[in-house]
Write a protein that holds these residues in place. Structure first.
Motif, PDB file in Angstrom:
ATOM      1  N   GLU A   5       0.818  -1.206   0.000  1.00 27.05           N
ATOM      2  CA  GLU A   5       0.000   0.000   0.000  1.00 27.05           C
ATOM      3  C   GLU A   5       0.856   1.261   0.000  1.00 27.05           C
ATOM      4  N   TRP A   6       0.300   2.316  -0.611  1.00 25.73           N
ATOM      5  CA  TRP A   6       0.927   3.635  -0.612  1.00 25.73           C
ATOM      6  C   TRP A   6      -0.090   4.646  -0.104  1.00 25.73           C
ATOM      7  N   TYR A   7       0.385   5.626   0.646  1.00 25.26           N
ATOM      8  CA  TYR A   7      -0.510   6.623   1.232  1.00 25.26           C
ATOM      9  C   TYR A   7      -0.057   8.020   0.850  1.00 25.26           C
ATOM     10  N   SER A   8      -1.016   8.878   0.555  1.00 22.96           N
ATOM     11  CA  SER A   8      -0.718  10.247   0.135  1.00 22.96           C
ATOM     12  C   SER A   8      -0.921  11.217   1.283  1.00 22.96           C
ATOM     13  N   ILE A   9       0.090  12.038   1.526  1.00 17.94           N
ATOM     14  CA  ILE A   9       0.006  13.110   2.514  1.00 17.94           C
ATOM     15  C   ILE A   9       0.224  14.408   1.756  1.00 17.94           C
ATOM     16  N   ARG A  10      -0.896  15.029   1.375  1.00 14.71           N
ATOM     17  CA  ARG A  10      -0.863  16.193   0.489  1.00 14.71           C
ATOM     18  C   ARG A  10      -0.172  15.812  -0.824  1.00 14.71           C
ATOM     19  N   ALA A  18       7.121   3.264   5.230  1.00 14.52           N
ATOM     20  CA  ALA A  18       7.653   4.546   5.693  1.00 14.52           C
ATOM     21  C   ALA A  18       6.718   5.167   6.733  1.00 14.52           C
ATOM     22  N   ILE A  19       5.413   5.073   6.487  1.00 18.89           N
ATOM     23  CA  ILE A  19       4.431   5.579   7.451  1.00 18.89           C
ATOM     24  C   ILE A  19       4.570   4.827   8.771  1.00 18.89           C
ATOM     25  N   ALA A  20       4.714   3.507   8.672  1.00 17.17           N
ATOM     26  CA  ALA A  20       4.851   2.678   9.870  1.00 17.17           C
ATOM     27  C   ALA A  20       6.109   3.051  10.650  1.00 17.17           C
ATOM     28  N   LEU A  21       7.191   3.324   9.936  1.00 19.72           N
ATOM     29  CA  LEU A  21       8.456   3.657  10.592  1.00 19.72           C
ATOM     30  C   LEU A  21       8.359   4.987  11.335  1.00 19.72           C
ATOM     31  N   LEU A  22       7.800   5.994  10.677  1.00 21.83           N
ATOM     32  CA  LEU A  22       7.671   7.310  11.309  1.00 21.83           C
ATOM     33  C   LEU A  22       6.743   7.251  12.520  1.00 21.83           C
ATOM     34  N   ALA A  23       5.626   6.531  12.377  1.00 23.20           N
ATOM     35  CA  ALA A  23       4.684   6.380  13.483  1.00 23.20           C
ATOM     36  C   ALA A  23       5.335   5.637  14.645  1.00 23.20           C
ATOM     37  N   THR A  24       6.134   4.625  14.326  1.00 20.43           N
ATOM     38  CA  THR A  24       6.832   3.852  15.361  1.00 20.43           C
ATOM     39  C   THR A  24       7.784   4.732  16.149  1.00 20.43           C
ATOM     40  N   LEU A 129      -0.665  -4.050   9.798  1.00 25.20           N
ATOM     41  CA  LEU A 129      -1.964  -3.379   9.779  1.00 25.20           C
ATOM     42  C   LEU A 129      -2.145  -2.468   8.561  1.00 25.20           C
ATOM     43  N   LEU A 130      -1.054  -1.903   8.065  1.00 27.25           N
ATOM     44  CA  LEU A 130      -1.150  -0.954   6.955  1.00 27.25           C
ATOM     45  C   LEU A 130      -1.047  -1.606   5.579  1.00 27.25           C
ATOM     46  N   ASN A 131      -0.614  -2.865   5.530  1.00 27.54           N
ATOM     47  CA  ASN A 131      -0.467  -3.556   4.255  1.00 27.54           C
ATOM     48  C   ASN A 131      -1.432  -4.734   4.163  1.00 27.54           C
ATOM     49  N   ASP A 132      -1.418  -5.397   3.024  1.00 26.95           N
ATOM     50  CA  ASP A 132      -2.319  -6.525   2.809  1.00 26.95           C
ATOM     51  C   ASP A 132      -1.515  -7.735   2.352  1.00 26.95           C
ATOM     52  N   ASN A 133      -0.961  -8.463   3.325  1.00 23.01           N
ATOM     53  CA  ASN A 133      -0.220  -9.678   3.031  1.00 23.01           C
ATOM     54  C   ASN A 133      -1.096 -10.890   3.345  1.00 23.01           C
ATOM     55  N   THR A 134      -0.526 -12.071   3.301  1.00 28.59           N
ATOM     56  CA  THR A 134      -1.321 -13.268   3.563  1.00 28.59           C
ATOM     57  C   THR A 134      -1.791 -13.271   5.015  1.00 28.59           C
ATOM     58  N   THR A 135      -3.044 -13.677   5.216  1.00 29.63           N
ATOM     59  CA  THR A 135      -3.634 -13.648   6.560  1.00 29.63           C
ATOM     60  C   THR A 135      -2.859 -14.462   7.596  1.00 29.63           C
ATOM     61  N   PRO A 136      -2.448 -15.714   7.289  1.00 31.20           N
ATOM     62  CA  PRO A 136      -1.699 -16.486   8.294  1.00 31.20           C
ATOM     63  C   PRO A 136      -0.430 -15.780   8.772  1.00 31.20           C
ATOM     64  N   SER A 137       0.337 -15.211   7.834  1.00 25.71           N
ATOM     65  CA  SER A 137       1.589 -14.547   8.213  1.00 25.71           C
ATOM     66  C   SER A 137       1.300 -13.307   9.058  1.00 25.71           C
ATOM     67  N   GLU A 138       0.225 -12.595   8.756  1.00 24.39           N
ATOM     68  CA  GLU A 138      -0.128 -11.408   9.526  1.00 24.39           C
ATOM     69  C   GLU A 138      -0.557 -11.782  10.946  1.00 24.39           C
ATOM     70  N   VAL A 139      -1.386 -12.816  11.061  1.00 26.18           N
ATOM     71  CA  VAL A 139      -1.865 -13.246  12.377  1.00 26.18           C
ATOM     72  C   VAL A 139      -0.707 -13.743  13.240  1.00 26.18           C
ATOM     73  N   ILE A 140       0.162 -14.557  12.655  1.00 28.46           N
ATOM     74  CA  ILE A 140       1.313 -15.080  13.391  1.00 28.46           C
ATOM     75  C   ILE A 140       2.212 -13.946  13.863  1.00 28.46           C
ATOM     76  N   THR A 141       2.469 -12.983  12.985  1.00 31.36           N
ATOM     77  CA  THR A 141       3.321 -11.851  13.338  1.00 31.36           C
ATOM     78  C   THR A 141       2.733 -11.058  14.490  1.00 31.36           C
ATOM     79  N   LEU A 142       1.458 -10.718  14.397  1.00 33.83           N
ATOM     80  CA  LEU A 142       0.812  -9.917  15.436  1.00 33.83           C
ATOM     81  C   LEU A 142       0.759 -10.645  16.776  1.00 33.83           C
TER      82      LEU A 142
END
Length: 210
Positions: A5-10, A18-24, A129-142
């Protein structure tokens, strides 16, 4: 995890990573500011600033011709994977250089361990949370990183043992992610582990334990 995913800020468009890194960086800085003394939040913000500057300027090394031709590219691009490693190493050396000012007693090592573990865990969770990867890998990671982080911070031991346990758990989680253990985040985790081992060892030597 793969950035999907990509997000636009203005007028600026940034990848989800990058959004995740700055927020972190902001979240961890806030936690350190609330949980510990202002000294540690300042140390963390200085390290983050150093990392970002080195990461961006590393483009001069990885793609010097493009920077010379289009200097403004420094605002939009970075040194990629190489830049990340260089940035982490330089920021780690900056903290190591300040080691005497920070102190070596066990209590002073706790904020450093918190910063390293929380930065990696929160970043990975936000990337999920910000991307769309495979559900099993996301659940395991979280699930795994959440439980591992809470367990380690609750039963925080010596810095070396804490970071070793976290890194091993993080590598196991990486096996279930799309990019596997070859992803940059795993290498960064190993670099941070080495930094923790060096700091812990030097503290022990100064304290007369070795």
């Amino acid at each position: 995890m793969i950035n999907t995913e990509w997000y636009s800020i203005r007028a600026l468009t940034l990848p989800a990573t990058a959004i995740a890194l700055l927020a972190t960086f902001f979240i961890v800085w806030l936690i350190l500011r609330i949980q510990f003394s202002k000294k540690w939040s300042d140390v963390y913000s200085d390290a983050v600033f150093t990392f970002i500057i080195v990461w961006k300027l590393s483009l001069l090394v990885t793609d010097f011709k493009s920077v010379v031709s289009y200097p403004i590219s420094l605002l939009y691009f970075n040194g990629g994977t190489i830049g990340v490693y260089v940035g982490v190493i330089v920021a780690s050396l900056q903290i190591w250089r300040k080691r005497h000012k920070l102190g070596f007693d066990e209590r002073e090592m706790i904020p450093c361990s918190w910063a390293i573990i929380l930065t990696q865990s929160i970043y990975q969770m936000l990337v999920v949370l910000l991307n769309d990867n495979t559900t099993p890998s996301e659940v395991i990671t979280l699930v795994v990183l959440s439980l591992l982080t809470l367990l380690i911070l609750w039963k925080l031991a010596a810095m070396k043992q804490t970071l070793l346990l976290y890194t091993v758990g993080y590598i196991l989680v990486a096996f279930f992610q799309p990019l596997g253990v070859s992803q940059t985040a795993v290498g960064v985790s190993l670099v941070l582990l080495c930094m923790g081992i060096v700091i812990q060892r030097e503290r022990n030597i100064v304290g007369g334990k070795e």
